[in-house]
Design a protein around this motif. Structure first.
Motif, PDB file in Angstrom:
ATOM      1  N   GLN A 139      11.978  -0.212 -13.095  1.00 37.66           N
ATOM      2  CA  GLN A 139      10.721   0.386 -12.053  1.00 37.66           C
ATOM      3  C   GLN A 139      11.976   0.361 -10.235  1.00 37.66           C
ATOM      4  N   LYS A 140      12.322  -0.195 -10.379  1.00 34.02           N
ATOM      5  CA  LYS A 140      13.096   0.118  -9.005  1.00 34.02           C
ATOM      6  C   LYS A 140      13.489   0.990  -9.164  1.00 34.02           C
ATOM      7  N   VAL A 141      13.775   1.779  -7.768  1.00 35.23           N
ATOM      8  CA  VAL A 141      14.287   3.738  -8.180  1.00 35.23           C
ATOM      9  C   VAL A 141      15.681   4.090  -8.852  1.00 35.23           C
TER      10      VAL A 141
ATOM     11  N   ALA B 268       8.543   4.395 -14.788  1.00 37.45           N
ATOM     12  CA  ALA B 268      10.699   4.235 -15.084  1.00 37.45           C
ATOM     13  C   ALA B 268      10.887   5.265 -15.267  1.00 37.45           C
ATOM     14  N   VAL B 269      10.297   6.623 -15.086  1.00 42.79           N
ATOM     15  CA  VAL B 269      10.998   7.834 -15.198  1.00 42.79           C
ATOM     16  C   VAL B 269      11.299   7.902 -13.440  1.00 42.79           C
ATOM     17  N   SER B 270      12.785   8.427 -13.533  1.00 42.71           N
ATOM     18  CA  SER B 270      13.026   9.410 -12.011  1.00 42.71           C
ATOM     19  C   SER B 270      12.624   9.657 -11.377  1.00 42.71           C
TER      20      SER B 270
ATOM     21  N   GLU C 107      13.809  19.016 -10.959  1.00 46.89           N
ATOM     22  CA  GLU C 107      13.494  18.013 -11.781  1.00 46.89           C
ATOM     23  C   GLU C 107      13.642  17.228 -12.579  1.00 46.89           C
ATOM     24  N   ARG C 108      13.752  15.567 -12.556  1.00 41.79           N
ATOM     25  CA  ARG C 108      13.901  15.161 -13.565  1.00 41.79           C
ATOM     26  C   ARG C 108      12.888  14.948 -14.631  1.00 41.79           C
ATOM     27  N   GLY C 109      12.866  14.673 -15.800  1.00 38.72           N
ATOM     28  CA  GLY C 109      12.219  14.742 -16.924  1.00 38.72           C
ATOM     29  C   GLY C 109      11.044  13.671 -17.560  1.00 38.72           C
ATOM     30  N   LEU C 110      10.809  13.813 -17.943  1.00 36.30           N
ATOM     31  CA  LEU C 110       9.862  12.728 -19.075  1.00 36.30           C
ATOM     32  C   LEU C 110       8.997  12.775 -20.664  1.00 36.30           C
ATOM     33  N   SER C 111       9.789  13.262 -21.438  1.00 33.68           N
ATOM     34  CA  SER C 111       9.055  13.440 -22.980  1.00 33.68           C
ATOM     35  C   SER C 111       7.711  12.427 -23.500  1.00 33.68           C
TER      36      SER C 111
ATOM     37  N   VAL D  83       7.958  14.337 -13.989  1.00 32.89           N
ATOM     38  CA  VAL D  83       6.948  13.583 -12.870  1.00 32.89           C
ATOM     39  C   VAL D  83       7.474  13.268 -11.487  1.00 32.89           C
ATOM     40  N   PHE D  84       5.945  13.558 -10.776  1.00 31.97           N
ATOM     41  CA  PHE D  84       6.781  13.627  -9.029  1.00 31.97           C
ATOM     42  C   PHE D  84       5.843  12.356  -8.798  1.00 31.97           C
ATOM     43  N   THR D  85       6.198  11.878  -6.987  1.00 35.22           N
ATOM     44  CA  THR D  85       5.710  11.384  -6.264  1.00 35.22           C
ATOM     45  C   THR D  85       5.537  12.050  -5.670  1.00 35.22           C
ATOM     46  N   GLY D  86       4.155  11.954  -4.979  1.00 32.39           N
ATOM     47  CA  GLY D  86       3.358  12.098  -3.613  1.00 32.39           C
ATOM     48  C   GLY D  86       1.872  12.722  -3.554  1.00 32.39           C
TER      49      GLY D  86
END
Ligand SMILES: C[S@@+](CC[C@H](N)C(=O)[O-])C[C@H]1O[C@@H](n2cnc3c(N)ncnc32)[C@H](O)[C@@H]1O
Ligand SMILES: *[C@@H]1O[C@H](CO)[C@@H](O)[C@H](O)[C@H]1NC(C)=O
Ligand SMILES: *[C@@H]1O[C@H](CO)[C@@H](O)[C@H](O)[C@H]1NC(C)=O
Ligand SMILES: [Zn+2]
Length: 641
Positions: free
Chosen positions: A223-225, A250-252, A261-265, A318-321
Motif C-alpha cells: 500500500q505504501k506509495v 496497491a495500484v500506483s 496514468e497508471r492502471g489496474l486491470s 485509479v486516481f486519488t482526489g
C-alpha cells in the motif's frame, strides 16, 4: 437471463465492506490454499526442482511455452487466449504512453521503427533526418528504447495476483516491452512450483518473480506509495469482490501532470458470472470497484471494459482526489424496469452533490400498465476511454501478426468504438418483438427506422442483437407498433391485460420508415469483422477450480464435463426464455418457403443476414444457456454492458 437474477447480484454489490471481505474468505477460499505456516512471503526460491510429474504437456501460446501437469488440465484454458492477448495489447499501449512521457520509446515486436513509419520521407530526406538526429545526440548517447524481455529500470511494475501456471506473466515478460518487473503470485504451492518451472523454461527469471501468498495479503503489503504496482492483473475463478479492496490501494497513482496514468486491470470470473446474468456484469463490477476506491479517496476511470465468452474484464485507471471522489456518487444509477414490457428508466441517485428526485416512472408502466422492478446501482458513465481504445485498435490492426486472436480483438474493439457512449442500457431485437408477439424485424430495419426518426442507434459488443438508442421508449414502441402493422398479430390471441394487447391498442404517433439506410449498417459489420464469437470449442467454458486428487479426479471431472456439455438441465430453462432463445434462430422451413406456422412458429422468420447465419444456427447454437444470452423476452432485465 431471468428477471430474478438481477437481485442476488445487487445484494452482492450492496453488501457492506466487511461482509464483502468475509464472504470472500469463505467463498473465495483458494483451492489448495496452503496452511498459514507453509505460506511464504518472500520470493520463492526456484532452485530446488521437483522431479517432473510423469505425464506433462506443454502448450505454446503467444511467445510463451508452458508446461502443465496433464493430470490437471484446469491449469490451461485455451478459450482465455483472447483475454490474454487483449491484456498484452492493452498493457503494451499503457507502457507506450507511460514511457513516452519519460522519453523512452518501446519496441513492439512486429512494429516498424516509429519514426520511419509516421513520417513518410523520401530516402534522401530520411538520411538527412537520421544524420540530424545523430547530430543532436551527445556522443554515445543513444535514443532510449525498451524491448521485450529486458528489464527497463523506469518501466512498469506488474503484479499478476492469481497466476496459476504463470502463463500470463511469462507472456507479459516476453511480449510486452517497458516492464521493470512482473510478480507472478498464487496462493497454491503447486501453482507456484509450476510458475517456477515455467519461468525457467522460458528464460525470464530476471523479469518474472514467483511469489506464494494470498493475493490480498500481498497487495495490502504494497500500500505504501513507493511500493505500489503500476499494473495489477487479477483473474479469479469466482467473484473479484474479495480482491477489490486490496487492489484499489496497491495500484500506483495517476501521473496527472503528464496526462498519463497508471492502471489496474480487474477481470471477473466465470463461475460467479454464471450465477448472475452475464451482460449485466460490467457496470456492476465498475460500480463496486469505484465504491471500494472511494473509501480511500480514490476513484476509477475506465479504459476498456469487455464482456466476452463467459467472463467480463475491465481495465481501469485509479486516481486519488477528494473532490472527484465526491462526484462519484453521481456516476451511479438505479434502474426501474417494467416487468411486463421490459421498458427501463435510469434513476441517478445524486445529481451534483444533492440527492436526485424521483422516481422517473409512475407506479404503473406508461406502455403496458404493469409494475416496475428496481435494479442497480450500476456505473452509469462511459465504460471505455475511446481515445485509448483507438490506440489499442490501431496497434493491433497494423500489426496483426502479433497475436493469434488479433482478428477478434480488432472486431470487438471496432464495435466498442461504435457503441453509443452515453447510453448505458440496451434492448434486444428479440425482446422488443417477443413482447408484442410479432415477427422480428431485421437489425438493419429497426436501426434504419430509428435513424429515419432522427435518433441515434448502436450495437453493444456484449450482445449481437443489442439496440442501444437515445430514442425515448415511447418512440421505440411506436416503431414496433408500425412494424406490427406490416406483419399483423392476431388480436384475438392476446389477453386484454397482456402487455402486447395494451401496447398494440395505442395508435403510433410516429410514422416509422423501415427503408434500409446505408448508415444503418455498422461499419464493423460492413467490413465483415469477426465481432461476436461463436462457441470456440467442444468443451468451451470456464474451467473448474483445480481439485485435490490429481489425475483420476481430473479425468473424472472432464468426463462429467463431457456428459453435461449441452445438457445443462438445472436450472430448467424458463419456457419464456426458451421461446425467446428459439426465436433467435432462423426457421429453415421459412427459408425454403414451406413453413405453415406463420407467427406461431418457434423459429425466427426474419431473413437472416449472412453474418447472423454464421453466428447462430439451430445446429451450432449456444451450447450453454450462458453464451449469447437468449433474447430476454418479456421477463428479463435490461441488457447492460
Ligand atoms: C483462474 S486461475 C488464474 C489463471 C491465470 N491468470 C491465467 O491467465 O492463466 C485462478 C488462480 O488463483 C489462485 N487463487 C485463488 N485464490 C487466491 C488468493 N486468495 N490469492 C492468490 N491466489 C489465489 C488459484 O490457486 C488459481 O491458480
Ligand atoms: C512474512 O512476513 C512477516 C511480517 O513481515 C514475518 O514476520 C514472517 O517471518 C515472514 N515469513 C516468511 C516465511 O518470510
Ligand atoms: C423512407 O425513406 C426513404 C429513403 O430515405 C424515402 O425515399 C422514402 O420516401 C421514405 N418513406 C416515407 C414513407 O417517408
Ligand atoms: Zn410496461
Amino acid at each position: 437471463m431471468s428477471r430474478a437474477r438481477i437481485l442476488p447480484w445487487l445484494n452482492l454489490t450492496l453488501r457492506s465492506a466487511c461482509s464483502l471481505c468475509r464472504a470472500g474468505f469463505m467463498e473465495g477460499q483458494p483451492q489448495g490454499l496452503p496452511n498459514p505456516a507453509e505460506m511464504e512471503n518472500g520470493t520463492k526460491p526456484c532452485g530446488e526442482e521437483r522431479p517432473s510429474e510423469i505425464q506433462e504437456t506443454t502448450v505454446t501460446e503467444g511467445a510463451a511455452k508452458i508446461a502443465f501437469p496433464s493430470a490437471n488440465e484446469v491449469f490451461y484454458n485455451p478459450v482465455q487466449e483472447f483475454n490474454r492477448d487483449l491484456t498484452c495489447a492493452v498493457i503494451t499501449e499503457f507502457a507506450r504512453i507511460q514511457l513516452a512521457a519519460k522519453g523512452i520509446q518501446i519496441k513492439v515486436p512486429g512494429e516498424k521503427d516509429v519514426q520511419k513509419v509516421v513520417v513518410d520521407l523520401s530516402e534522401q530526406e530520411e538520411e538527412k533526418a537520421e544524420m540530424k538526429e545523430g547530430a543532436n545526440l551527445a556522443p554515445g548517447d543513444q535514443p532510449r528504447t525498451a524491448a521485450v524481455g529486458e528489464i527497463c529500470e523506469e518501466g512498469l511494475r506488474v503484479l499478476e495476483g492469481l497466476a496459476a501456471s504463470g502463463l500470463r506473466s511469462i507472456r507479459f515478460a516476453r511480449e510486452v516491452p517497458g516492464l521493470q518487473s512482473v510478480v507472478a503470485n498464487d496462493a497454491s504451492a503447486r501453482a507456484v512450483d509450476l510458475i517456477c518451472r515455467n519461468v525457467q523454461l522460458n528464460g525470464v527469471a530476471h523479469l518474472v518473480h514467483p511469489r506464494q501468498a494470498d493475493a490480498r495479503m500481498l497487495m495490502y503489503q504494497h500500500q505504501k506509495v513507493s511500493e505500489r504496482f503500476d499494473v495489477i492483473d487479477l483473474d479469479p475463478y469466482g467473484s473479484p469482490a474479495p480482491f477489490l479492496d486490496a487492489a484499489v490501494q496497491a495500484v500506483s497513482e495517476g501521473v496527472a501532470d503528464t496526462g498519463v496514468e497508471r492502471g489496474l486491470s480487474v477481470p471477473d470470473c466465470p463461475r460467479w458470472l454464471m450465477a448472475i446474468s452475464h451482460p449485466q456484469a460490467l457496470r456492476i463490477v465498475l460500480h463496486s470497484l469505484d465504491l471500494r476506491a472511494n473509501c480511500y479517496q480514490r476513484f476509477v476511470v475506465p479504459l476498456l471494459s469487455i464482456s466476452a465468452d463467459f467472463y467480463v474484464r475491465v481495465f481501469v485507471r485509479v486516481f486519488t482526489g477528494q473532490a472527484k471522489v465526491k462526484a462519484s456518487a453521481s456516476k451511479q444509477a438505479l434502474v426501474f424496469q417494467c416487468v411486463g414490457c421490459g421498458t427501463f428508466h435510469l434513476q441517478q441517485s445524486w445529481v451534483k452533490f444533492s440527492a436526485a428526485c424521483g422516481p422517473p416512472v409512475a407506479p404503473e408502466c406508461e406502455h403496458c400498465g404493469q409494475r416496475h422492478q428496481l435494479g442497480g446501482p450500476l456505473w452509469a458513465e462511459p465504460i471505455h476511454d475511446l481515445d485509448f481504445v483507438g490506440r489499442v485498435l490501431e496497434a493491433v490492426s497494423t500489426n496483426p501478426g502479433r497475436f493469434h486472436t488479433s482478428e477478434r480483438i480488432r472486431g470487438v474493439l471496432s464495435v466498442i468504438t461504435e457503441e453509443l457512449p452515453d447510453v448505458p442500457l440496451y434492448y434486444t431485437l428479440d425482446q422488443l418483438s417477443s413482447t408484442i408477439h410479432c415477427s422480428t424485424p431485421s437489425l438493419l430495419q429497426l436501426r434504419s427506422a430509428l435513424l429515419h426518426a432522427g435518433f441515434q442507434v448502436s450495437l453493444s459488443h456484449a450482445c449481437k442483437n443489442a439496440v442501444k438508442t437515445d430514442a425515448p421508449s415511447s418512440a421505440l414502441w411506436d416503431i414496433m407498433r408500425c412494424w406490427e402493422k406490416e406483419c399483423p398479430v392476431k388480436r384475438e390471441r392476446l389477453s386484454e391485460t397482456s402487455p402486447a394487447f395494451r401496447i398494440l391498442s395505442v395508435e403510433p404517433r410516429l410514422q416509422a420508415n423501415f427503408t434500409i439506410r446505408d448508415d444503418a449498417n455498422p461499419s464493423s459489420r460492413q467490413r465483415g469483422l469477426k465481432r461476436f464469437q461463436a462457441n470456440p470449442e467442444a468443451n468451451w467454458g470456464p474451467r473448474p477450480r483445480a481439485r485435490p486428487g490429481g489425475k483420476a479426479a481430473g479425468e473424472a471431472m472432464e468426463e462429467r464435463r463431457r456428459l453435461h456439455q449441452n445438457k445443462r438441465k438445472e436450472p430448467a430453462e424458463d419456457p419464456v426464455q426458451r421461446a425467446a432463445r428459439l426465436k433467435t434462430f432462423p426457421c429453415k422451413r421459412f427459408k425454403e418457403g414451406t413453413c405453415q406456422r406463420g407467427d406461431e412458429c418457434c423459429y425466427s422468420h426474419s431473413s437472416p443476414t449472412p453474418e447472423d447465419a454464421a453466428e447462430a444456427t439451430p445446429n451450432d447454437g449456444p451450447k450453454t444457456p450462458y453464451q449469447n444470452p437468449p433474447g430476454p423476452g418479456v421477463a428479463t432485465g435490461p441488457g447492460v454492458d
